[in-house]
Design a protein around this motif. Sequence first.
Motif, PDB file in Angstrom:
ATOM      1  N   ALA A   1      -1.125   5.351  -9.549  1.00 25.45           N
ATOM      2  CA  ALA A   1      -2.621   5.869  -9.573  1.00 25.45           C
ATOM      3  C   ALA A   1      -2.392   7.524  -9.483  1.00 25.45           C
ATOM      4  CB  ALA A   1      -3.481   5.286  -8.446  1.00 25.45           C
TER       5      ALA A   1
ATOM      6  N   SER B   1      -1.059   3.043 -17.638  1.00 18.97           N
ATOM      7  CA  SER B   1      -0.940   2.150 -16.420  1.00 18.97           C
ATOM      8  C   SER B   1      -0.307   1.091 -16.698  1.00 18.97           C
ATOM      9  CB  SER B   1      -2.114   2.632 -15.656  1.00 18.97           C
ATOM     10  OG  SER B   1      -3.118   2.069 -16.188  1.00 18.97           O
TER      11      SER B   1
ATOM     12  N   ILE C   1      -5.685  -0.597 -12.828  1.00 18.11           N
ATOM     13  CA  ILE C   1      -6.138   0.482 -12.904  1.00 18.11           C
ATOM     14  C   ILE C   1      -6.968   1.027 -14.116  1.00 18.11           C
ATOM     15  CG2 ILE C   1      -5.416   3.280 -13.205  1.00 18.11           C
ATOM     16  CD1 ILE C   1      -3.644   2.689 -10.698  1.00 18.11           C
TER      17      ILE C   1
ATOM     18  N   TRP D   1      -8.408   4.542 -10.216  1.00 25.10           N
ATOM     19  CA  TRP D   1      -7.637   4.492  -8.982  1.00 25.10           C
ATOM     20  C   TRP D   1      -8.153   3.595  -7.839  1.00 25.10           C
ATOM     21  CZ3 TRP D   1      -9.023   6.646  -4.640  1.00 25.10           C
ATOM     22  CH2 TRP D   1     -10.027   7.846  -4.446  1.00 25.10           C
TER      23      TRP D   1
ATOM     24  N   MET E   1       1.501   0.908  -4.296  1.00 30.24           N
ATOM     25  CA  MET E   1       0.180   0.779  -5.156  1.00 30.24           C
ATOM     26  C   MET E   1      -0.187   2.030  -5.644  1.00 30.24           C
ATOM     27  SD  MET E   1      -1.841  -2.697  -4.616  1.00 30.24           S
ATOM     28  CE  MET E   1      -2.436  -2.133  -2.792  1.00 30.24           C
TER      29      MET E   1
ATOM     30  N   ILE F   1      -7.021   0.071  -6.452  1.00 28.91           N
ATOM     31  CA  ILE F   1      -5.896  -0.171  -5.676  1.00 28.91           C
ATOM     32  C   ILE F   1      -6.202  -0.446  -4.149  1.00 28.91           C
ATOM     33  CG2 ILE F   1      -4.377   1.287  -6.937  1.00 28.91           C
ATOM     34  CD1 ILE F   1      -4.235   3.390  -5.028  1.00 28.91           C
TER      35      ILE F   1
ATOM     36  N   ASN G   1       0.795  -1.130   0.004  1.00 25.21           N
ATOM     37  CA  ASN G   1      -0.017   0.131  -0.066  1.00 25.21           C
ATOM     38  C   ASN G   1       0.699   1.316  -0.100  1.00 25.21           C
ATOM     39  OD1 ASN G   1      -3.058  -0.398   0.196  1.00 25.21           O
ATOM     40  ND2 ASN G   1      -2.131  -2.013   1.597  1.00 25.21           N
TER      41      ASN G   1
ATOM     42  N   SER H   1      -1.007  -2.447  -9.468  1.00 26.62           N
ATOM     43  CA  SER H   1      -1.671  -1.452  -9.718  1.00 26.62           C
ATOM     44  C   SER H   1      -1.857  -0.894 -11.011  1.00 26.62           C
ATOM     45  CB  SER H   1      -1.441  -0.118  -8.765  1.00 26.62           C
ATOM     46  OG  SER H   1      -0.104   0.417  -9.044  1.00 26.62           O
TER      47      SER H   1
END
Length: 458
Positions: free
Chosen positions: A37, A299, A162, A167, A33, A170, A30, A158
Amino acid sequence: MSAIKNASFVKKPNLIITAIALGVILNPLNTTMITVALPEIKNEFHLTSKDLSWLIASYFMVSAIFLPLLGKLSDYYGRKKIFITGLILVAISSFTAPLSPNMPFLLGMRAIQAIGTSALYPAGIGMVRSYIEKNQNRVIGTLSVFATTSAAFGPTISGLLIQKGGWPIIFYVNFPIITISAILAFLYIPKDSKVSEKAFKWDGIGIILFGLLISLWMFFLQALENELNLWTLLASILVTFVFYQYEKKNQVPFINVNFLRKNLNITLIYILYALSTIVFFSMLLSMPTYLQLLLNLSSKLTGMVMLSISIFAMVVTPVATRWMEKSGYLKPLLSGAVIGLIGVISLLTINQNSPISWIFIVLSILGLSNGILSIGLQTILYSFISKSDSGIASGLLMTSRFIGNILASSIFGVMFATGINDGNHNSMTIILFIVSVLLLPGILYITKTKLSTKTMNH
């Protein structure tokens, strides 16, 4: 003795390790990721590059503050309770963050997520020490690697998702991990026994001072894009000094500065670990945005390019471990630092006209360096400490990682404050070059110190 006793009654230890490992990877995933985004979040909430750096840095700040605190709470109130509570907080924040109407709300949800994920590593390590008897040190080492190098997979995961869900997806990625970890934890991790007879003693002043010094240093670093704010610098130094003096005299400190003061070799390893983290996370934070905005990559393709760091960091880890077992620490760690220096210098050759294949190669070189340095510095750290100090040492190691993360996010915020372009990219690279050079004498000193200590013992 109690740990061995508990371990003898544990059923399905591998499933306990799996539950803990899944929880441990939530924090590093986290942290990164979100990087792919960032362009979408920037457009949706009309943010500046500085706003984005705060979105990243706030996560690291909260993690740095709560990781040692939640580790202490787990020792007193039960590691399973704290672990499950952490999973619940991550679940709540992962559900509400995609519903964010504005930037402050998203920041708040990210803060709750950071608190939740910060509970999982120290509680997990504590449960391993209590319930896992076979290959305990190897399991702890593996979890430490999970807690660092798994961050490299964040941009790839991600990036691949995405395009399909925007976003918010994620945050939804967390739910399968949380669910499996929680089920295994409920079913197989034993109920908490009374860990400590003493009531938990809150170091409230220490917590406040540590949070204040982290915040002040962040404000100072973020303000460098405009000017050198002497008042903020002086305040940061003063609060750091007051924190050190207070914790030094505290019998139950929030951060055990006496442990650091009495073990200078270990302190140096933490500094080296933070420096290597600066280079690693600067790439994970800056390159996804750079690739999308300057090279106009999707992405998905950005995630595939970023896979170079994660693959080579993970693949080289077991190789570096065996290398150190055979030849000692000097050659592997020095090689890792030199490879990293070559990778950073190669960054200067990257511009908006560079072929993707060359960018992939440069990031692969940096991935190799990070894999060697990460496992090498962790291994040499535990070779300096006794088993009784492994808990505090692992907690401080994670704190040093978050300090490196904070510094990396500050570099990102300051260097790209005027926009994502080749000039700012090169400015950041110069800073990373200086950081990489600083690693070399530190590694030479610590490996030679270890070698001389080993010779004296023989």
